[in-house]
Design an enzyme around this catalytic site. Structure first.
Site, PDB file in Angstrom:
ATOM      1  N   GLY A  91       0.915  -1.291  -0.045  1.00  0.00           N
ATOM      2  CA  GLY A  91       0.239  -0.117   0.112  1.00  0.00           C
ATOM      3  C   GLY A  91       0.877   1.210  -0.104  1.00  0.00           C
ATOM      4  O   GLY A  91       2.102   1.015  -0.034  1.00  0.00           O
ATOM      5  N   GLY A 125       1.016   5.591   1.344  1.00  0.00           N
ATOM      6  CA  GLY A 125       0.300   6.558   2.222  1.00  0.00           C
ATOM      7  C   GLY A 125       0.561   7.852   1.823  1.00  0.00           C
ATOM      8  O   GLY A 125       1.452   8.111   0.771  1.00  0.00           O
ATOM      9  N   ALA A 132       4.743   7.772   2.632  1.00  0.00           N
ATOM     10  CA  ALA A 132       5.544   6.517   2.490  1.00  0.00           C
ATOM     11  C   ALA A 132       4.999   5.538   1.889  1.00  0.00           C
ATOM     12  O   ALA A 132       3.858   5.335   1.679  1.00  0.00           O
ATOM     13  CB  ALA A 132       6.032   5.833   3.715  1.00  0.00           C
ATOM     14  N   VAL A 159       4.620   1.180   1.350  1.00  0.00           N
ATOM     15  CA  VAL A 159       4.795  -0.091   2.310  1.00  0.00           C
ATOM     16  C   VAL A 159       4.918  -1.183   1.273  1.00  0.00           C
ATOM     17  O   VAL A 159       3.943  -1.502   0.427  1.00  0.00           O
ATOM     18  CB  VAL A 159       3.585  -0.198   3.373  1.00  0.00           C
ATOM     19  CG1 VAL A 159       3.924  -1.435   4.333  1.00  0.00           C
ATOM     20  CG2 VAL A 159       3.438   1.103   4.240  1.00  0.00           C
ATOM     21  N   LYS A 170       8.451  -0.072   5.234  1.00  0.00           N
ATOM     22  CA  LYS A 170       7.887   1.269   5.050  1.00  0.00           C
ATOM     23  C   LYS A 170       9.147   2.071   4.767  1.00  0.00           C
ATOM     24  O   LYS A 170       9.947   2.483   5.343  1.00  0.00           O
ATOM     25  CB  LYS A 170       7.232   1.988   6.348  1.00  0.00           C
ATOM     26  CG  LYS A 170       6.351   3.088   6.188  1.00  0.00           C
ATOM     27  CD  LYS A 170       5.841   3.343   7.293  1.00  0.00           C
ATOM     28  CE  LYS A 170       4.863   4.578   7.131  1.00  0.00           C
ATOM     29  NZ  LYS A 170       3.818   4.575   8.457  1.00  0.00           N
ATOM     30  N   ASP A 173      -3.355  10.280  16.125  1.00  0.00           N
ATOM     31  CA  ASP A 173      -4.078  10.083  15.130  1.00  0.00           C
ATOM     32  C   ASP A 173      -4.700   8.644  15.301  1.00  0.00           C
ATOM     33  O   ASP A 173      -4.542   7.706  14.472  1.00  0.00           O
ATOM     34  CB  ASP A 173      -2.990  10.443  13.894  1.00  0.00           C
ATOM     35  CG  ASP A 173      -3.927  10.288  12.466  1.00  0.00           C
ATOM     36  OD1 ASP A 173      -4.999  10.663  12.390  1.00  0.00           O
ATOM     37  OD2 ASP A 173      -3.079   9.755  11.704  1.00  0.00           O
TER      38      ASP A 173
END
Length: 712
Positions: free
Chosen positions: A18, A20, A23, A25, A40, A134
């Site tokens: 995936g 973000g 970053a 992963v 990551k 978060d």
């Protein structure tokens, strides 16, 4: 990165998992430990962004400091050709957002079980004064067995960092953000609790409580609109369970749970029959001004009373004079005289009434300062509000007796009577006083150990042979020079030179563990303890040793000592198995460390009293007195015995945790001159998980936090 690419010679990329905001992963294979990991990697477009780099490093730092089975473990933090990466535990499953979507409706008991796991992780973070800031379903991973782990500490903050961003911008995900964060205030434990309440709401209803066309409209709802009732969505939800949502998500953080532990306790019993008829939770009024109060009659002001009395006296005098001038006796004017007397009495009554009302008003406006010592800051603020008092200045001071973030004293002092709404200043504990540790390499162990013991530190000794340092001199320390620590919570380990000497071993059979340690410290050798059942030796006594009594070994070597568990009994099954690891040798002559090591060696040879540079040690002890890897980008070494003409010896410390061992002490110490294979023997009971880590020359090079018989 393409499939098959090997990162830093260790992590072979399998596929992208995936991406973000900052970053990407990847799923990768750790070629050294032969396991799957998640890697990551900071994206290329952020590698020149200092803020992004700092946040990336901060995530690794924050998570590495935490040790909880419900927090994704960090295995390695490094960079390659300017490419920063974090190698972490791989979770084969999905995030909680998708889990809710794919499994909704989720049984209430399962909702509670998942949230309890999350609360356990957040409690560990708060215990280290780390605020996540978060928390959201996207940052909670659920494996195929329903096991939850939280991740992404990229924007977490230490609670002691009472600062906001310079731009006062909102940091976090708007659907789960607390009202105080939206207002730009400092996030605290109650802010995380609010986010946890929203997560619980979403697990119960399948949706977030507030939506809107813009982030601003959602933020306004979080700040002003009450949380919708989960029982309106599903009337079968117990009121006690809804109350957990309501209390966690009150607008005023003072009305929320003080800690996640309190929230967990409340959640755990929310399905109990004893709470079946519980009333709906309502928060206290946040503003005293909203309450209707009956105000007392306003008394006459003293100056008006005095003027009225004076006017009455002057009037009486004028009447007497007028009577005398007319030659008429006052007795002959009884009506007028009686009116004057009555007026005088009335004035006196008014004066007394006024004084009485003033006194009553003063009594009614007083409050007593409550005893707030040892209460948490948030609880103390609530208690002041309950006593119609306000919070004044909050200051912090070091205190060895009062727990961090708890109240030490108040000004005015407890028990003092003051006017209502008076501001009460709070002095809050910042925790025990911190002592700065120095670089002690090259100094006499006994002198330094005595000095640090007097300060309150627990000092432990490990031995290693050395041809450079004289016997009794410190070769290496397990903390970074300049680090500050609380003496009573800190265990310090020094590796001490034994010189080069041969030792003939005594018979240790029947000795206690303490006697073995004392003997080996005297001789300059290192114990490795193992445990066996014995029908001959009492529990805790030595059953056997290896090498045996009478054999000769070199100082600094290790001796395996087997301690008795006592007689064999029917107990929970203990599984024994071995884990094989390879410890790579680091040759200073082929690395950038050679120059530093050779320089330090030359300086010490020219001046033996000269201490080693602080750059030669980077190992740092964490809050539980274990050795943890430094987050510094500098690769340092504490091996000071290398000469320019021979390879450097690597000092290796191995820590092992299983049924018989803890991370509080070194399991095995080695000096290696080449790549070395080591077999680690594990013994684990039911539901036990093993750990190990390997420290080479002061730096963690191998770590495994999830050792089981099945994973072997």
């Amino acid at each position: 990165m393409r499939k098959g690419f090997v990162l830093n010679g260790r992590y072979q990329i399998i596929k992208r998992l995936g991406e973000g905001g900052m970053a990407d992963v990847y799923l990768a294979k750790d070629l050294i430990l032969d396991r799957l990991v998640a890697v990551k990697v900071l994206r290329l477009d952020f590698r020149d962004d200092k803020k992004a780099q700092e946040r990336f490093r901060h995530e690794a730092m924050a998570a590495t400091a935490l040790d909880n089975p419900h927090i994704v473990g960090i295995y390695d933090v490094d960079e390659m050709d300017g490419m920063q990466y974090i190698a972490m535990e791989y979770i084969d499953g999905e995030d909680l957002k998708y889990y809710i979507k794919n499994h909704f409706p989720i049984p209430y008991a399962q909702v509670i079980d998942i949230l309890e796991q999350i609360l356990s992780a957040v409690h560990e973070a708060h215990r280290h004064n780390i605020i996540h800031r978060d928390l959201k379903p996207k940052n909670v991973l659920i494996d195929k067995n329903g096991y939850a782990k939280i991740t992404d500490f990229g924007i977490s903050k230490a609670e002691s960092e009472n600062t906001m961003t310079q731009t006062r911008s909102i940091v976090g995900s708007i659907h789960y953000l607390s009202p105080e964060q939206i207002k730009g205030q400092v996030a605290n434990q109650q802010s995380d609790i609010y986010s946890l309440g929203i997560i619980l709401y979403e697990m119960l209803t399948g949706k977030v409580p507030f939506n809107g066309e813009t982030a601003v409209s959602i933020a306004i709802k979080h700040s002003q609109t009450p949380i919708p009732s989960v029982r309106d969505f599903d009337p079968r939800i117990p009121q006690a369970l809804e109350n957990v949502v309501l209390k966690a998500t009150t607008k005023d953080p003072r009305n929320r749970y003080d800690t996640v532990a309190q929230m967990a306790d409340d959640l755990r019993t929310s399905l109990d029959q004893s709470r079946a008829n519980e009333a709906k939770f309502t928060s206290e009024l946040d503003d005293d001004a909203e309450q209707t109060r009956v105000m007392p009659f306003a008394p006459l002001r003293p100056e008006l009373v005095e003027a009225a009395a004076k006017a009455n006296d002057e009037s009486a005098k004028d009447d007497v004079k007028d009577t005398e001038n007319r030659n008429v006796s006052p007795k002959k004017k009884p009506g007028k005289y009686k009116r004057k007397v009555a007026l005088t009495i009335l004035v006196v009554i008014l004066v007394l009434s006024g004084l009485t009302m003033v006194l009553l008003a003063r009594i009614g406006s007083k409050a007593s300062v409550p005893n707030l010592t040892n209460l948490t800051r948030q609880t103390a603020i609530k208690r002041l509000a309950q006593n119609d008092l306000a919070v004044g200045k909050i200051t912090y001071e070091a205190n060895d007796e009062v727990e961090k973030n708890n109240v030490v004293k108040t000004n005015p002092q407890a028990g003092r009577s003051v006017r209502k709404k008076t501001k009460v200043n709070l002095t809050v504990s910042s925790g025990p006083k911190l002592i700065k540790l120095e670089n002690y390499v090259g100094q006499d162990y006994k002198v330094i150990a005595n000095k640090l013991s007097i300060l309150g530190f627990t000092v432990k000794r490990r031995n290693a042979s050395s041809s450079t340092f004289k016997a009794g001199k410190i070769l290496q320390q397990d903390f970074k020079p300049g680090q500050k620590a609380v003496p009573k919570n800190k265990v310090i380990t020094f590796i001490v030179s034994t010189g080069v000497k041969q030792i003939t071993l005594e018979n240790l059979t029947g000795m206690s563990k303490e006697q073995v340690i004392s003997y080996m410290n005297e001789q300059g050798i290192n114990p490795v303890f193992d445990y066996v059942y014995s029908n001959i030796q009492d529990k805790g006594k030595v059953v056997k040793q290896s090498p045996g009594a009478g054999q000769t070994i070199q100082q600094g070597s290790s001796v395996v000592v087997y301690l008795s568990r006592g007689k064999q009994k029917t107990q929970k099954a203990i599984t024994s198995f071995n884990v094989r690891i390879k410890i790579p040798f680091e040759d200073a002559t082929t690395t950038g460390q050679n120059k530093t090591t050779n320089t330090a060696y030359s300086q010490r040879k020219a001046n033996p009293s000269l201490a080693v540079s602080s750059d030669s040690v980077s190992s740092e002890a964490n809050s539980s007195s274990e050795i943890s890897s430094s987050s510094s980008d500098e690769d340092s070494t504490a091996d000071a015995d290398s000469s320019p003409t021979k390879p450097t010896e690597n000092i290796v410390l191995i820590y092992l945790k299983d049924h018989d061992h803890t991370f509080a002490s070194v399991y095995k110490q080695m000096v290696i001159t080449k790549d070395t294979n080591v077999i680690l023997p594990f013994k684990l009971g039911d539901n036990e998980v093993g750990k190990y880590k390997v420290i080479r020359n002061g730096k963690v090079i191998l770590r495994e936090n999830n050792v089981t018989a099945d994973s072997n």
